[in-house]
Design an enzyme around this catalytic site. Structure first.
Site, PDB file in Angstrom:
ATOM      1  N   SER A   1       5.693  -9.179  -6.524  1.00  0.00           N
ATOM      2  CA  SER A   1       6.079 -10.593  -6.611  1.00  0.00           C
ATOM      3  C   SER A   1       6.894 -10.861  -7.872  1.00  0.00           C
ATOM      4  O   SER A   1       6.753 -10.174  -8.883  1.00  0.00           O
ATOM      5  CB  SER A   1       4.840 -11.479  -6.618  1.00  0.00           C
ATOM      6  OG  SER A   1       4.022 -11.212  -5.516  1.00  0.00           O
TER       7      SER A   1
HETATM    8  N1  SAH Z   1       0.140  -8.585  -5.336  1.00  0.00           N
HETATM    9  C1  SAH Z   1       1.210  -7.645  -5.138  1.00  0.00           C
HETATM   10  C2  SAH Z   1       2.317  -8.166  -4.230  1.00  0.00           C
HETATM   11  C3  SAH Z   1       1.893  -8.023  -2.867  1.00  0.00           C
HETATM   12  S1  SAH Z   1       3.066  -7.968  -1.586  1.00  0.00           S
HETATM   13  C4  SAH Z   1       1.805  -7.150  -6.417  1.00  0.00           C
HETATM   14  O1  SAH Z   1       1.430  -7.664  -7.489  1.00  0.00           O
HETATM   15  O2  SAH Z   1       2.620  -6.238  -6.371  1.00  0.00           O
HETATM   16  C5  SAH Z   1       1.858  -8.186  -0.303  1.00  0.00           C
HETATM   17  C6  SAH Z   1       1.013  -6.976   0.002  1.00  0.00           C
HETATM   18  O3  SAH Z   1       0.041  -7.399   0.949  1.00  0.00           O
HETATM   19  C7  SAH Z   1       1.786  -5.834   0.648  1.00  0.00           C
HETATM   20  O4  SAH Z   1       1.572  -4.660  -0.060  1.00  0.00           O
HETATM   21  C8  SAH Z   1       1.188  -5.752   2.048  1.00  0.00           C
HETATM   22  O5  SAH Z   1       1.107  -4.433   2.559  1.00  0.00           O
HETATM   23  C9  SAH Z   1      -0.192  -6.334   1.838  1.00  0.00           C
HETATM   24  N2  SAH Z   1      -0.834  -6.848   3.044  1.00  0.00           N
HETATM   25  C10 SAH Z   1      -0.267  -7.511   4.090  1.00  0.00           C
HETATM   26  N3  SAH Z   1      -1.191  -7.827   4.998  1.00  0.00           N
HETATM   27  C11 SAH Z   1      -2.387  -7.359   4.539  1.00  0.00           C
HETATM   28  C12 SAH Z   1      -3.724  -7.369   5.036  1.00  0.00           C
HETATM   29  N4  SAH Z   1      -4.045  -7.905   6.215  1.00  0.00           N
HETATM   30  N5  SAH Z   1      -4.684  -6.804   4.260  1.00  0.00           N
HETATM   31  C13 SAH Z   1      -4.394  -6.231   3.067  1.00  0.00           C
HETATM   32  N6  SAH Z   1      -3.152  -6.185   2.550  1.00  0.00           N
HETATM   33  C14 SAH Z   1      -2.157  -6.742   3.265  1.00  0.00           C
END
Ligand code: SAH
Length: 222
Positions: A62
């Site tokens: 993000s």
């Molecule tokens: N917090 C992260 C940014 C996340 S991007 C950082 O600091 O880098 C969102 C993430 O959520 C992605 O890696 C994606 O694979 C994950 N994601 C999406 N759906 C999900 C689910 N149902 N359970 C767990 N993770 C999930």
């Protein structure tokens, strides 16, 4: 990377204080966590710019401001137990752990979970990364003082509500009619849940089920 701490300082000054995030603990954590270690090597030079960046597997880390804003809205005290849905690079979890929170973080794509776990352990940060579908929360360690969702959700899952302590709070980007999302703060109050809406934003989607595939991610070394 040389002088990364100066870049982190400028990032906080310009992108975060400049946009009215004022919680000193958030500012200190974001000045202190080496964000360039959470992006693939080819993006290390851009790690502190005002953008989300690709981290492989079609996912992103993000934008710094969004991490700061969500962390401030979480309004967490040292020692609290936090559940994160969407580990991604592990950067958001690192910021929370740096602030003295105990973090459980769930990621559905296995190679991302593995890389984040390695990275966070290498930095000695108190985060447990779990490869699972975060829509179910993580019942075995519930309840949590705080829940933070970092992928775009269409609804607040019942599991998240149920795993929140009373007077706990959840922060999540919820899909709105415009096609993007809006940050939701949801408080578990005695008389019921109270929702308050904040910034418009754009996150990768929360998806169902698990993924094991790997396209071979290259990470910058510690
Ligand atoms: N917090 C992260 C940014 C996340 S991007 C950082 O600091 O880098 C969102 C993430 O959520 C992605 O890696 C994606 O694979 C994950 N994601 C999406 N759906 C999900 C689910 N149902 N359970 C767990 N993770 C999930």
């Amino acid at each position: 990377m040389r002088e990364w701490n100066l870049r982190a300082y400028d990032m906080v000054e310009e992108q975060i204080i400049g946009r009215d995030v004022r919680d000193a603990r958030v500012l200190e954590a974001m000045t202190s966590v080496p964000r360039h270690l959470f992006v693939p090597e080819e993006h290390a030079e851009s790690a502190y710019i005002d953008r989300p960046l690709p981290i492989g597997e079609r996912q992103t880390i993000s934008q710094p401001y969004m991490v700061a804003k969500m962390t401030e809205l979480l309004s967490a005290e040292r020692g609290m137990r936090v559940l994160e849905i969407g580990t991604g690079s592990g950067y958001q979890a690192a910021v929370l752990a740096w602030m003295g929170l105990r973090v459980w973080s769930i990621e559905r794509i296995e190679p991302l979970a593995d890389q984040a776990r390695q990275r966070l352990d290498g930095l000695n940060l108190n985060v447990t990364v779990i490869h699972a579908d975060g829509r179910d929360g993580y019942p075995s360690e519930a309840p949590y003082d705080r829940v933070i969702v970092t992928a775009a959700a269409s609804r607040v899952e019942l599991a998240w509500d149920n795993q929140l302590i009373s007077n706990g709070r959840l922060v999540a980007p919820l899909n709105v009619m415009t096609g993007g999302q809006r940050l939701l703060v949801r408080e578990n109050l005695e008389r019921g849940f109270r929702n308050t809406w904040y910034d418009y934003c754009r996150f990768v989607p929360l998806l169902a089920g698990l993924e094991k595939s790997s396209e071979g991610i290259k990470w910058s070394s510690l």
